[in-house]
Write a protein that holds these residues in place. Sequence first.
Motif, short mmCIF file in Angstrom:
data_model
loop_
_atom_site.label_atom_id
_atom_site.label_comp_id
_atom_site.label_asym_id
_atom_site.label_seq_id
_atom_site.Cartn_x
_atom_site.Cartn_y
_atom_site.Cartn_z
N ALA A 29 30.63 42.28 47.17
CA ALA A 29 31.92 42.94 47.01
C ALA A 29 33.01 42.23 47.81
O ALA A 29 34.14 42.06 47.33
N SER A 30 32.68 41.80 49.01
CA SER A 30 33.66 41.10 49.85
C SER A 30 34.05 39.76 49.23
O SER A 30 35.22 39.37 49.27
N LYS A 31 33.08 39.09 48.66
CA LYS A 31 33.38 37.81 48.01
C LYS A 31 34.30 38.03 46.81
O LYS A 31 35.27 37.29 46.61
N HIS A 32 34.03 39.07 46.02
CA HIS A 32 34.88 39.34 44.85
C HIS A 32 36.29 39.75 45.25
O HIS A 32 37.27 39.28 44.70
N SER A 33 36.37 40.64 46.24
CA SER A 33 37.67 41.20 46.62
C SER A 33 38.44 40.33 47.61
O SER A 33 39.65 40.47 47.74
N GLY A 34 37.73 39.47 48.33
CA GLY A 34 38.38 38.66 49.35
C GLY A 34 38.77 39.45 50.58
O GLY A 34 39.63 39.04 51.35
N THR A 35 38.12 40.59 50.78
CA THR A 35 38.45 41.44 51.92
C THR A 35 37.20 42.17 52.40
O THR A 35 36.14 42.11 51.77
N TYR A 36 37.33 42.85 53.53
CA TYR A 36 36.25 43.66 54.08
C TYR A 36 35.98 44.82 53.13
O TYR A 36 36.90 45.39 52.55
N CYS A 37 34.72 45.20 52.96
CA CYS A 37 34.35 46.30 52.09
C CYS A 37 33.41 47.26 52.80
O CYS A 37 32.65 46.84 53.67
N ASN A 64 29.54 44.78 38.75
CA ASN A 64 29.41 45.24 37.37
C ASN A 64 30.63 45.98 36.87
O ASN A 64 30.82 46.10 35.66
N PHE A 65 31.43 46.50 37.80
CA PHE A 65 32.58 47.32 37.43
C PHE A 65 33.60 47.25 38.54
O PHE A 65 33.23 47.16 39.72
N VAL A 66 34.86 47.28 38.19
CA VAL A 66 35.92 47.42 39.19
C VAL A 66 36.85 48.55 38.77
O VAL A 66 37.15 48.73 37.60
N GLY A 67 37.26 49.31 39.77
CA GLY A 67 38.30 50.30 39.60
C GLY A 67 39.55 49.73 40.26
O GLY A 67 39.73 48.52 40.29
N LYS A 68 40.36 50.60 40.81
CA LYS A 68 41.57 50.11 41.49
C LYS A 68 41.22 49.49 42.85
O LYS A 68 41.61 48.37 43.15
N THR A 69 40.45 50.22 43.67
CA THR A 69 40.09 49.73 45.00
C THR A 69 38.58 49.66 45.19
O THR A 69 38.11 49.28 46.26
N SER A 70 37.82 50.05 44.19
CA SER A 70 36.37 50.10 44.31
C SER A 70 35.69 49.17 43.32
O SER A 70 36.28 48.77 42.31
N PRO A 110 40.64 42.55 42.64
CA PRO A 110 40.88 41.82 41.40
C PRO A 110 40.05 42.40 40.25
O PRO A 110 38.98 42.97 40.47
N GLY A 111 40.55 42.23 39.05
CA GLY A 111 39.82 42.66 37.87
C GLY A 111 38.62 41.76 37.62
O GLY A 111 38.40 40.77 38.33
N LEU A 121 27.83 45.10 28.84
CA LEU A 121 26.88 46.21 28.92
C LEU A 121 26.86 46.81 30.32
O LEU A 121 26.89 48.03 30.48
N ARG A 122 26.80 45.97 31.35
CA ARG A 122 26.79 46.46 32.73
C ARG A 122 28.06 47.25 33.04
O ARG A 122 28.01 48.29 33.71
N PHE A 123 29.20 46.75 32.57
CA PHE A 123 30.47 47.43 32.80
C PHE A 123 30.46 48.81 32.13
O PHE A 123 30.82 49.82 32.74
N LEU A 124 30.02 48.86 30.87
CA LEU A 124 29.97 50.13 30.13
C LEU A 124 28.99 51.12 30.76
O LEU A 124 29.27 52.32 30.84
#
Length: 170
Positions: A29-37, A64-70, A110-111, A121-124
Amino acid sequence: MQPSHSNFSGKIHGGYILNLMDQIAFACASKHSGTYCVTASVDTVDFINPIEVGDLVTMKASVNFVGKTSMVVGIRVESEHIQSGKIEHCNSSYFTMVAKAENGKSVEVPGLILNDKTEVLRFLKAIKRASTKKTRQQEFNHASFTLENYLEQLKNYRVRIELPNDYDNY
């Protein structure tokens, strides 16, 4: 896996594996978002096969999924018996991680770019799990829960219901 990671039956302790999974979810998650999670929740922890002392453990994680902050990070745990080379799927789980700024406030992530059918499939499936969880929470909300709606259903289970006369006050 080391003997110090084992439980009383000689298998690797599930709590130890969950700890490792939480660390992997954080890294992914940190790698994807570029921030602390931080971990917000853990969903659907399925222990499928035991892990033996001496096994090599591999954990595969993906956002597998992103929301606004999660983000929902799916994790697959596999063990490999080093001598035989046999690989077994041992555990799967989904961690909801929230991205945080230095001030502790949640920040936008990020999206996702979905590159194949498996990722779609994972996203759904993540959307469906969230929807099912929300429905379950609403259905069993303490303030609106009506026991009478479920008494007939409970007759199919090994339970005897002995409620006090004023059970509505619970």
